[in-house]
Design a protein around this motif. Structure first.
Motif, PDB file in Angstrom:
ATOM      1  N   ILE A   1       0.862  -1.180   0.000  1.00 21.62           N
ATOM      2  CA  ILE A   1       0.000   0.000   0.000  1.00 21.62           C
ATOM      3  C   ILE A   1       0.901   1.233   0.000  1.00 21.62           C
ATOM      4  CG2 ILE A   1      -1.550   1.410   1.402  1.00 21.62           C
ATOM      5  CD1 ILE A   1      -3.025  -1.037   2.219  1.00 21.62           C
ATOM      6  N   ASP A   2       0.677   2.120  -0.950  1.00 24.77           N
ATOM      7  CA  ASP A   2       1.398   3.388  -0.999  1.00 24.77           C
ATOM      8  C   ASP A   2       0.448   4.470  -0.510  1.00 24.77           C
ATOM      9  OD1 ASP A   2       2.912   5.586  -1.445  1.00 24.77           O
ATOM     10  OD2 ASP A   2       3.109   5.329  -3.606  1.00 24.77           O
ATOM     11  N   GLY A   3       0.600   4.825   0.749  1.00 26.24           N
ATOM     12  CA  GLY A   3      -0.293   5.818   1.335  1.00 26.24           C
ATOM     13  C   GLY A   3       0.316   7.189   1.444  1.00 26.24           C
ATOM     14  N   GLY A   4       1.327   7.467   0.647  1.00 24.27           N
ATOM     15  CA  GLY A   4       1.985   8.764   0.729  1.00 24.27           C
ATOM     16  C   GLY A   4       3.239   8.679   1.578  1.00 24.27           C
ATOM     17  N   PHE A   5       3.748   9.844   1.962  1.00 22.20           N
ATOM     18  CA  PHE A   5       5.030   9.912   2.672  1.00 22.20           C
ATOM     19  C   PHE A   5       4.977   9.215   4.029  1.00 22.20           C
ATOM     20  CE2 PHE A   5       8.198  12.037   5.367  1.00 22.20           C
ATOM     21  CZ  PHE A   5       9.341  11.811   4.605  1.00 22.20           C
ATOM     22  N   TYR A   6       3.844   9.319   4.724  1.00 24.24           N
ATOM     23  CA  TYR A   6       3.766   8.810   6.088  1.00 24.24           C
ATOM     24  C   TYR A   6       3.105   7.436   6.201  1.00 24.24           C
ATOM     25  CZ  TYR A   6       4.893  13.604   7.441  1.00 24.24           C
ATOM     26  OH  TYR A   6       5.501  14.828   7.574  1.00 24.24           O
ATOM     27  N   CYS A   7       2.312   7.052   5.240  1.00 29.68           N
ATOM     28  CA  CYS A   7       1.467   5.866   5.395  1.00 29.68           C
ATOM     29  C   CYS A   7       1.767   4.808   4.344  1.00 29.68           C
ATOM     30  CB  CYS A   7      -0.014   6.258   5.300  1.00 29.68           C
ATOM     31  SG  CYS A   7      -0.544   7.425   6.569  1.00 29.68           S
ATOM     32  N   GLY A   8       1.328   3.585   4.659  1.00 30.65           N
ATOM     33  CA  GLY A   8       1.482   2.475   3.740  1.00 30.65           C
ATOM     34  C   GLY A   8       2.473   1.445   4.257  1.00 30.65           C
ATOM     35  N   TYR A   9       2.616   0.356   3.499  1.00 27.56           N
ATOM     36  CA  TYR A   9       3.557  -0.706   3.882  1.00 27.56           C
ATOM     37  C   TYR A   9       3.909  -1.549   2.664  1.00 27.56           C
ATOM     38  CZ  TYR A   9      -0.892  -3.286   4.092  1.00 27.56           C
ATOM     39  OH  TYR A   9      -2.116  -3.827   3.787  1.00 27.56           O
ATOM     40  N   ARG A  10       5.052  -2.212   2.759  1.00 25.36           N
ATOM     41  CA  ARG A  10       5.495  -3.152   1.735  1.00 25.36           C
ATOM     42  C   ARG A  10       5.775  -4.529   2.310  1.00 25.36           C
ATOM     43  NH1 ARG A  10       6.543  -0.909  -3.046  1.00 25.36           N
ATOM     44  NH2 ARG A  10       6.639   1.367  -3.184  1.00 25.36           N
ATOM     45  N   ASP A  11       5.498  -4.703   3.583  1.00 24.80           N
ATOM     46  CA  ASP A  11       5.782  -5.985   4.251  1.00 24.80           C
ATOM     47  C   ASP A  11       4.563  -6.465   5.027  1.00 24.80           C
ATOM     48  OD1 ASP A  11       5.766  -4.021   6.175  1.00 24.80           O
ATOM     49  OD2 ASP A  11       7.525  -4.758   7.252  1.00 24.80           O
ATOM     50  N   GLY A  12       3.371  -6.211   4.480  1.00 25.86           N
ATOM     51  CA  GLY A  12       2.142  -6.551   5.198  1.00 25.86           C
ATOM     52  C   GLY A  12       1.767  -8.018   5.057  1.00 25.86           C
ATOM     53  N   VAL A  13       1.232  -8.578   6.131  1.00 20.26           N
ATOM     54  CA  VAL A  13       0.706  -9.944   6.116  1.00 20.26           C
ATOM     55  C   VAL A  13      -0.621  -9.957   6.874  1.00 20.26           C
ATOM     56  CG1 VAL A  13       2.991 -11.020   5.986  1.00 20.26           C
ATOM     57  CG2 VAL A  13       1.934 -10.651   8.223  1.00 20.26           C
ATOM     58  N   ARG A  14      -1.457 -10.930   6.517  1.00 19.39           N
ATOM     59  CA  ARG A  14      -2.693 -11.156   7.266  1.00 19.39           C
ATOM     60  C   ARG A  14      -2.579 -12.534   7.903  1.00 19.39           C
ATOM     61  NH1 ARG A  14      -6.342 -10.182   3.563  1.00 19.39           N
ATOM     62  NH2 ARG A  14      -6.705  -8.038   4.274  1.00 19.39           N
ATOM     63  N   LEU A  15      -2.667 -12.573   9.229  1.00 20.11           N
ATOM     64  CA  LEU A  15      -2.482 -13.826   9.950  1.00 20.11           C
ATOM     65  C   LEU A  15      -3.699 -14.724   9.801  1.00 20.11           C
ATOM     66  CD1 LEU A  15      -0.788 -12.621  13.260  1.00 20.11           C
ATOM     67  CD2 LEU A  15       0.278 -13.605  11.232  1.00 20.11           C
ATOM     68  N   GLY A  16      -3.456 -15.999   9.566  1.00 18.61           N
ATOM     69  CA  GLY A  16      -4.514 -16.996   9.513  1.00 18.61           C
ATOM     70  C   GLY A  16      -4.659 -17.706  10.838  1.00 18.61           C
ATOM     71  N   PRO A  17      -5.511 -18.726  10.903  1.00 18.82           N
ATOM     72  CA  PRO A  17      -5.775 -19.409  12.169  1.00 18.82           C
ATOM     73  C   PRO A  17      -4.657 -20.334  12.625  1.00 18.82           C
ATOM     74  CG  PRO A  17      -7.008 -20.437  10.401  1.00 18.82           C
ATOM     75  CD  PRO A  17      -6.376 -19.209   9.816  1.00 18.82           C
ATOM     76  N   GLY A  18      -3.757 -20.728  11.738  1.00 19.80           N
ATOM     77  CA  GLY A  18      -2.719 -21.674  12.125  1.00 19.80           C
ATOM     78  C   GLY A  18      -1.647 -21.026  12.983  1.00 19.80           C
ATOM     79  N   GLY A  19      -1.058 -21.791  13.906  1.00 22.48           N
ATOM     80  CA  GLY A  19       0.066 -21.313  14.698  1.00 22.48           C
ATOM     81  C   GLY A  19      -0.315 -20.570  15.954  1.00 22.48           C
ATOM     82  N   GLY A  20      -1.570 -20.293  16.169  1.00 17.89           N
ATOM     83  CA  GLY A  20      -1.976 -19.587  17.373  1.00 17.89           C
ATOM     84  C   GLY A  20      -3.452 -19.251  17.327  1.00 17.89           C
ATOM     85  N   ALA A  21      -3.925 -18.578  18.363  1.00 16.66           N
ATOM     86  CA  ALA A  21      -5.329 -18.196  18.413  1.00 16.66           C
ATOM     87  C   ALA A  21      -5.636 -17.188  17.306  1.00 16.66           C
ATOM     88  CB  ALA A  21      -5.660 -17.597  19.774  1.00 16.66           C
ATOM     89  N   PRO A  22      -6.779 -17.317  16.610  1.00 18.89           N
ATOM     90  CA  PRO A  22      -7.112 -16.366  15.546  1.00 18.89           C
ATOM     91  C   PRO A  22      -7.469 -14.998  16.117  1.00 18.89           C
ATOM     92  CG  PRO A  22      -8.927 -17.886  15.916  1.00 18.89           C
ATOM     93  CD  PRO A  22      -7.783 -18.384  16.750  1.00 18.89           C
ATOM     94  N   PHE A  23      -7.244 -13.986  15.301  1.00 13.45           N
ATOM     95  CA  PHE A  23      -7.587 -12.625  15.681  1.00 13.45           C
ATOM     96  C   PHE A  23      -8.947 -12.265  15.098  1.00 13.45           C
ATOM     97  CE2 PHE A  23      -3.111 -12.718  16.311  1.00 13.45           C
ATOM     98  CZ  PHE A  23      -2.834 -11.772  17.281  1.00 13.45           C
ATOM     99  N   SER A  24      -9.663 -11.419  15.802  1.00 13.65           N
ATOM    100  CA  SER A  24     -10.939 -10.918  15.323  1.00 13.65           C
ATOM    101  C   SER A  24     -10.940  -9.394  15.489  1.00 13.65           C
ATOM    102  CB  SER A  24     -12.094 -11.535  16.107  1.00 13.65           C
ATOM    103  OG  SER A  24     -13.323 -11.017  15.663  1.00 13.65           O
ATOM    104  N   PRO A  25     -10.964  -8.635  14.372  1.00 12.22           N
ATOM    105  CA  PRO A  25     -10.890  -9.115  12.986  1.00 12.22           C
ATOM    106  C   PRO A  25      -9.510  -9.659  12.673  1.00 12.22           C
ATOM    107  CG  PRO A  25     -10.686  -6.740  13.054  1.00 12.22           C
ATOM    108  CD  PRO A  25     -10.994  -7.160  14.462  1.00 12.22           C
ATOM    109  N   ALA A  26      -9.354 -10.287  11.493  1.00  9.74           N
ATOM    110  CA  ALA A  26      -8.066 -10.855  11.107  1.00  9.74           C
ATOM    111  C   ALA A  26      -6.983  -9.786  11.206  1.00  9.74           C
ATOM    112  CB  ALA A  26      -8.141 -11.400   9.686  1.00  9.74           C
ATOM    113  N   ALA A  27      -5.867 -10.157  11.807  1.00 12.01           N
ATOM    114  CA  ALA A  27      -4.789  -9.199  12.030  1.00 12.01           C
ATOM    115  C   ALA A  27      -4.046  -8.919  10.728  1.00 12.01           C
ATOM    116  CB  ALA A  27      -3.825  -9.734  13.075  1.00 12.01           C
ATOM    117  N   THR A  28      -4.037  -7.648  10.312  1.00 18.35           N
ATOM    118  CA  THR A  28      -3.286  -7.196   9.148  1.00 18.35           C
ATOM    119  C   THR A  28      -2.173  -6.306   9.658  1.00 18.35           C
ATOM    120  OG1 THR A  28      -5.217  -7.285   7.694  1.00 18.35           O
ATOM    121  CG2 THR A  28      -3.385  -5.886   7.007  1.00 18.35           C
ATOM    122  N   THR A  29      -0.947  -6.829   9.652  1.00 14.91           N
ATOM    123  CA  THR A  29       0.168  -6.125  10.279  1.00 14.91           C
ATOM    124  C   THR A  29       1.409  -6.227   9.412  1.00 14.91           C
ATOM    125  OG1 THR A  29       1.100  -8.035  11.472  1.00 14.91           O
ATOM    126  CG2 THR A  29      -0.724  -6.856  12.538  1.00 14.91           C
TER     127      THR A  29
END
Length: 237
Positions: free
Chosen positions: A80-108
């Motif tokens: 996501i290119d959100g301008g000078f201050y915002c956005g990311y190039r290393d974003g992931v959305r965590l699924g249910p495997g490996g730990g308790a699921p997040f609600s809403p799904a964690a986008t970090t």
């Protein structure tokens, strides 16, 4: 230069090399205890864990490899290119495997995802068993990515949320049906309150910044966790 002067200097040099070799060999055998050793998600959280997480911010492939090795399911997100201050190039959305699921799904950011994995496995799960006699089956959050400043606006200092490098945790769902919330249970003098303080204290060793209701009224209903750049240092309230 006389031999008398060379002798002590040579001895000091030899001892220095021997010490350096000893430290290097110790680091090879105990990588979790030295700052230059690789981060292994199976190792206990230690003094240099936060420092090693900092280095992952510049290594998206290496960060994903860590999640893969731990069995954490995730989806790589388009940049996501959100301008000078915002956005990311290393974003992931965590699924249910490996730990308790997040609600809403964690986008970090990927680094926050790795930190969340460590927090779940090494802090949340043991604390839930110790204080509540149950498992955490879901983690409720107020979200992660948000192109905004620290206090919600678009002026002044920009929040780590603006680069998906933070997440706000609202509460936890347990295997026995109970729900533990920051807003409702933080100040309780019982197992619920002790659990919440334990997971906050554990987060302080993993995240760069950990803010709770003890910090100010803006955090009365959530834990703010981020992996801002602090050179391995952490701030916890």
């Amino acid at each position: 230069m006389s031999l008398r002067k060379i002798g002590p200097r040579l001895l000091i040099a030899v001892l220095g090399v021997a010490l350096a070799l000893g430290i290097w060999e110790y680091g090879k055998r105990n990588p979790a205890t030295v700052p230059w050793g690789p981060l292994n998600l199976a190792d206990p959280v230690g003094r240099f864990t936060s420092f090693k997480l900092d280095k992952l911010r510049e290594d998206f492939p290496g960060c994903r490899a860590l999640l893969d090795s731990a069995g954490q399911r995730y989806q790589v997100l388009p940049p996501i290119d959100g301008g000078f201050y915002c956005g990311y190039r290393d974003g992931v959305r965590l699924g249910p495997g490996g730990g308790a699921p997040f609600s809403p799904a964690a986008t970090t950011s990927c680094t926050v995802a790795v930190a969340l994995f460590l927090w779940q496995k090494q802090v949340i799960d043991p604390a839930a068993e110790e204080h509540l006699g149950a498992r955490v089956t879901r983690i409720d959050s107020f979200g992660s990515y948000n192109c905004r400043g620290i206090r919600g606006g678009r002026e002044g200092r920009w929040s780590e949320h603006a680069t998906a490098n933070a997440i706000d945790i609202a509460g936890f769902r347990l295997s026995d049906g109970r729900r533990i919330t920051i807003a409702g249970d933080w100040n309780r003098d019982d197992a619920r309150g002790r659990f919440l303080h334990a997971v906050r204290d554990g987060a302080c060793r993993i995240f760069s910044t950990t803010l709770s209701p003890d910090y100010n009224d803006l955090h009365r209903d959530h834990l703010h966790l981020d992996r801002g750049r602090r050179g391995g240092w952490t701030y916890c309230r």
